[in-house]
Scaffold this active site. Structure first.
Site, PDB file in Angstrom:
ATOM      1  CE  LYS A  34      22.245 -56.920 -18.152  1.00 32.52           C
ATOM      2  NZ  LYS A  34      21.918 -57.678 -19.363  1.00 32.52           N
ATOM      3  CE1 TYR A 256      -8.054 -44.233  -6.044  1.00 36.21           C
ATOM      4  CE2 TYR A 256      -5.809 -45.057  -5.779  1.00 36.21           C
ATOM      5  CZ  TYR A 256      -6.711 -44.007  -5.783  1.00 36.21           C
ATOM      6  OH  TYR A 256      -6.270 -42.733  -5.513  1.00 36.21           O
TER       7      TYR A 256
END
EC number: 5.1.1.1
Length: 359
Positions: A34, A256
């Protein structure tokens, strides 16, 4: 020089399956593929597993992708079908389905089907997420046995909630509950997923359902229960390249928000991978990255396309050198622990921008 690339080693995948057969020699193996094969590529993974007896998926679309790709072995919908309209598609494509709710049972009873559906009845043994409660089991079994749309014998399964916690008694309670409830049943049973296979041998019944361990990642955090300790090999190695090596002075901030300040004169490497590729933005300073065979710490905030690492003042690394974000030499579960997540999330959240290269 290559940007974000996930190398998928199908030989490692085959090796891991063989190790799992040795771990549970009397069980059939349902390979869980999956979530795009846990991020490794749904169809590529399935086609690389000739030793698997069946495949497990979450959604009917995943099952149909496997069928369209030429996979003919049994496929099980682990969450079952979502609506009655799925049932003709399921039986036409010989897809097995879990049944865990009264709505699914009633849909089977009222459907008009050309063939019978192979049903795995899911029992809630204590996780309380999906499944038929023990007091409901007899009624479900009787109605499924009486339903002409259901193939016989039924199959039975459950799922552990705490199998990765070896100090918890919950798993033993779930094993005992499941064995007691299915005693005397003629159908095959499945209880053990990854952690169950490795740590709870009493749960290795007629079927095992390996997920994350099939890809060479341990479900445990204990060092003595690493994937390597179980002789499992990482299937995915996520890499990128240094696109810059910069001199940074003591007291200068990087990235940042200036969340990392250099405590010394050093060299900072800029690696071409970021949250736009699926690398977690939440990765803190100090998260390990492997550059030229040594672990270096992340320095600064992960941005969309780049992240930065402290290479050290004497670094000889150069632009174009490869960086390993996880995989060979740096287990995904180690990286995940630093970030505060699980390796399952790391490997399944890569974006389409990452080049998938199959070896």
């Amino acid at each position: 020089m290559k940007a974000a690339t996930a190398y998928i080693n199908t030989d490692a995948l085959t090796h891991n399956i063989r190790q799992l057969h040795l771990q549970a020699p009397n069980s059939k193996l349902l390979a869980v593929v999956k979530a795009n094969g846990y991020g490794h590529g749904l169809l590529h993974v399935a086609k690389s597993l000739p030793d698997a007896d069946a495949f497990g998926v979450a959604r009917i679309e995943e099952a149909l992708t496997l069928r369209a790709g030429g996979v003919v072995k049994p496929i099980l919908l682990l969450e079952g079908f979502y609506g009655a309209s799925d049932l003709p598609i399921i039986v036409t494509n010989n897809i097995h389905t879990v049944v865990h709710s009264i709505e699914q049972l009633e849909a089977l009873e009222s459907a008009e089907l050309d063939n019978q559906a192979v049903v795995w009845l899911k029992i809630d043994t204590g996780m309380h997420r999906l499944g038929v409660r023990p007091e409901q089991l007899d009624d479900f079994v009787q109605r499924l046995h009486a339903c002409d749309n259901v193939a016989k014998p039924l199959r039975y399964m459950s799922h552990f909630g705490c199998a990765d916690d070896l100090t918890s008694n919950v798993t033993n309670q779930q094993i005992n509950t499941f064995l007691s409830l299915t005693e005397g049943c003629s159908g095959e049973r499945s209880l053990a997923a990854s952690a169950g296979i490795l740590a709870w041998p009493d749960s290795q019944l007629e079927w095992i359902r390996p997920g994350i361990i099939m890809y060479g990642v341990s479900p445990f955090i204990e060092p003595d229960r690493s994937a390597e300790a179980f002789n499992l090999q990482p299937v995915m190695t996520l890499t990128s390249s240094l696109i810059a090596v910069r001199d940074v002075k003591a007291g200068e901030q990087v990235g940042y928000g200036g969340i990392w300040t250099s405590e010394r004169d050093t060299k900072v490497g800029v690696i071409a991978i970021g949250y736009g590729d699926g690398y977690p933005r939440t990765a803190p300073n100090g998260t390990p990255v492997l550059v030229n065979g040594r672990i270096v710490p992340m320095a600064g905030r992960v941005s969309m396309d780049m992240l930065t690492v402290d290479l050290g003042p004497n670094a000889q690394d150069k632009v174009g050198d490869e960086a390993v974000l996880w995989g060979n030499g740096l287990p995904a579960e180690v990286v995940a622990e630093h970030i505060g997540t699980i390796a399952y999330e790391l490997v399944t959240k890569l974006t389409s921008r990452v080049d998938m290269t199959y070896l």
